[in-house]
Design a protein around this motif. Structure first.
Motif, mmCIF file in Angstrom:
data_model
loop_
_atom_site.group_PDB
_atom_site.id
_atom_site.type_symbol
_atom_site.label_atom_id
_atom_site.label_comp_id
_atom_site.label_asym_id
_atom_site.label_seq_id
_atom_site.Cartn_x
_atom_site.Cartn_y
_atom_site.Cartn_z
ATOM 1 N N VAL A 121 41.397 -19.332 30.359
ATOM 2 C CA VAL A 121 40.714 -18.318 31.165
ATOM 3 C C VAL A 121 39.250 -18.277 30.740
ATOM 4 C CG1 VAL A 121 40.586 -15.878 31.789
ATOM 5 C CG2 VAL A 121 42.826 -16.981 31.447
ATOM 6 N N GLU A 122 38.356 -18.470 31.709
ATOM 7 C CA GLU A 122 36.917 -18.468 31.454
ATOM 8 C C GLU A 122 36.259 -17.359 32.267
ATOM 9 O OE1 GLU A 122 32.943 -21.275 32.223
ATOM 10 O OE2 GLU A 122 34.924 -21.964 32.850
ATOM 11 N N ILE A 123 35.416 -16.571 31.630
ATOM 12 C CA ILE A 123 34.568 -15.610 32.340
ATOM 13 C C ILE A 123 33.194 -16.253 32.435
ATOM 14 C CG2 ILE A 123 33.688 -13.263 32.455
ATOM 15 C CD1 ILE A 123 36.780 -13.562 32.582
ATOM 16 N N THR A 130 29.254 -12.651 38.016
ATOM 17 C CA THR A 130 30.319 -12.895 37.042
ATOM 18 C C THR A 130 31.637 -13.076 37.784
ATOM 19 O OG1 THR A 130 29.150 -11.330 35.600
ATOM 20 C CG2 THR A 130 31.292 -12.098 34.872
ATOM 21 N N ARG A 131 32.434 -14.044 37.327
ATOM 22 C CA ARG A 131 33.737 -14.306 37.933
ATOM 23 C C ARG A 131 34.680 -14.860 36.874
ATOM 24 N NH1 ARG A 131 28.913 -17.497 38.499
ATOM 25 N NH2 ARG A 131 29.439 -19.682 38.851
ATOM 26 N N GLN A 132 35.966 -14.847 37.208
ATOM 27 C CA GLN A 132 37.021 -15.344 36.323
ATOM 28 C C GLN A 132 37.530 -16.670 36.843
ATOM 29 O OE1 GLN A 132 40.339 -12.682 35.807
ATOM 30 N NE2 GLN A 132 41.677 -14.260 34.978
ATOM 31 N N ASN A 134 40.538 -19.504 36.094
ATOM 32 C CA ASN A 134 41.756 -19.926 35.415
ATOM 33 C C ASN A 134 41.871 -21.439 35.554
ATOM 34 O OD1 ASN A 134 42.323 -17.228 34.963
ATOM 35 N ND2 ASN A 134 43.756 -17.060 36.669
ATOM 36 N N TYR A 152 38.593 -15.810 40.545
ATOM 37 C CA TYR A 152 38.633 -14.421 40.990
ATOM 38 C C TYR A 152 37.209 -13.883 41.030
ATOM 39 C CZ TYR A 152 43.649 -14.540 40.081
ATOM 40 O OH TYR A 152 44.977 -14.858 40.106
ATOM 41 N N LEU A 267 35.855 -7.788 34.541
ATOM 42 C CA LEU A 267 36.572 -9.040 34.313
ATOM 43 C C LEU A 267 37.120 -9.103 32.885
ATOM 44 C CD1 LEU A 267 34.000 -11.088 36.266
ATOM 45 C CD2 LEU A 267 36.420 -11.087 36.784
ATOM 46 N N PRO A 268 38.282 -9.746 32.684
ATOM 47 C CA PRO A 268 39.052 -10.462 33.697
ATOM 48 C C PRO A 268 39.822 -9.513 34.632
ATOM 49 C CG PRO A 268 40.193 -10.513 31.594
ATOM 50 C CD PRO A 268 38.868 -9.876 31.338
ATOM 51 N N ARG A 271 45.141 -10.761 33.846
ATOM 52 C CA ARG A 271 45.333 -11.116 32.442
ATOM 53 C C ARG A 271 46.697 -11.757 32.246
ATOM 54 N NH1 ARG A 271 41.594 -8.180 29.253
ATOM 55 N NH2 ARG A 271 40.438 -6.644 30.487
#
Length: 271
Positions: A121-123, A130-132, A134, A152, A267-268, A271
């Motif tokens: 998982v990267e922010i 900003t986004r998430q 996977n 996301y 974010l995230p 989870r």
């Protein structure tokens, strides 16, 4: 020119290439107890449960429980990788909503299940960009061409920003990749807006994308923004000239990276 905004078939019978050389996709919805059979033949396949749980028996191995989240907004993903020349039977353990992501391939690899604990998982980004992300089938994953991740984008935020492209093979800075953006929105009336454009504006499309629709990215820059009040999800499927996500920013907008001071605390999202 191909239409860049599409609504994939959801009957589970049609594999669509949408004119791409490598990629194909279909969205499959099954009721509890329903089964389907398929042969991957000359394609490698990543099965991503968007919702529900299924079991898979195959000539490359058996997988008793694939999935588990109720929807893309309720948990991290499972992804089942099946190699070329694999015959399989998939059975829905409950109602299932599945993305079948294909790429042409020649190299054989082992079947593998990527579970939530295996997802990186990267922010990414900053401020309202900003986004998430996977990461499921990453460049280091043993496959021939296919790459898969989920993104996301919270309400009102930008994603795939600064605008970037990956349509020239020029390692290490950029690779030539076809790409699908398959969308889900957390409320049925919600939407996202995606732009796809080339530097010379030979392609210059601004698309309103709703739940269950998909954007094709054959080339060019392709930023996204989620409508205020609505969280957007998209499944990214890529394949191309190398197993890399290397991309180049639009030089007119690359400067915004230097303005980011903090990331969005929402974010995230998952989870």
């Amino acid at each position: 020119m191909m239409s860049l905004l599409v609504h994939p078939d959801t009957t589970g019978t049609q594999i669509e290439t949408f004119g791409f050389e490598l990629l194909a996709i279909k969205i499959v919805k099954l009721q509890a107890g329903q089964s389907m059979e398929e042969d991957t033949a000359g394609r490698e396949l990543a099965i991503v449960p968007l919702g529900g749980t299924c079991s898979v028996t195959s000539t490359a191995g058996d997988f008793a429980s694939v999935g588990g989240r109720a929807s893309v907004f309720s948990g991290l993903p499972h992804t089942l990788y099946l190699p070329i020349a694999t015959k399989f039977t998939l059975t829905a353990q409950g109602d299932c909503d599945l993305a079948f992501c294909y790429s042409k391939a020649e190299e054989p690899h082992a079947a593998a299940l990527v579970g939530p604990a295996d997802v990186r998982v990267e922010i990414r980004g900053g401020g309202n960009a900003t986004r998430q992300i996977n990461h499921m089938i990453q460049p280091g994953f043993p496959a021939h061409r296919i790459l898969v991740c989920e993104v996301y984008t919270p309400s009102g935020n930008w994603s795939s920003y600064p605008p970037h492209k990956h349509d020239v093979h020029n390692l290490p800075g950029e690779v030539d990749l076809e790409e699908f953006y398959y969308y889900r929105i957390d409320k049925p009336e919600g939407y996202a807006i995606q732009k796809v454009y080339s530097a010379d504006r030979r392609i210059d499309e601004t698309l309103t994308v709703r739940d269950g629709e998909m954007v094709l990215v054959p080339e060019g820059y392709h930023p996204v923004v989620a409508a205020h009040g609505y969280n957007a999800y998209y499944l990214n499927v890529l394949a191309g000239s190398a197993r890399s996500m290397a991309a180049s920013d639009d030089p007119e907008y690359a400067w915004v990276r230097d303005t980011w001071r903090e990331q969005d605390p929402r974010l995230p999202l998952v989870r």
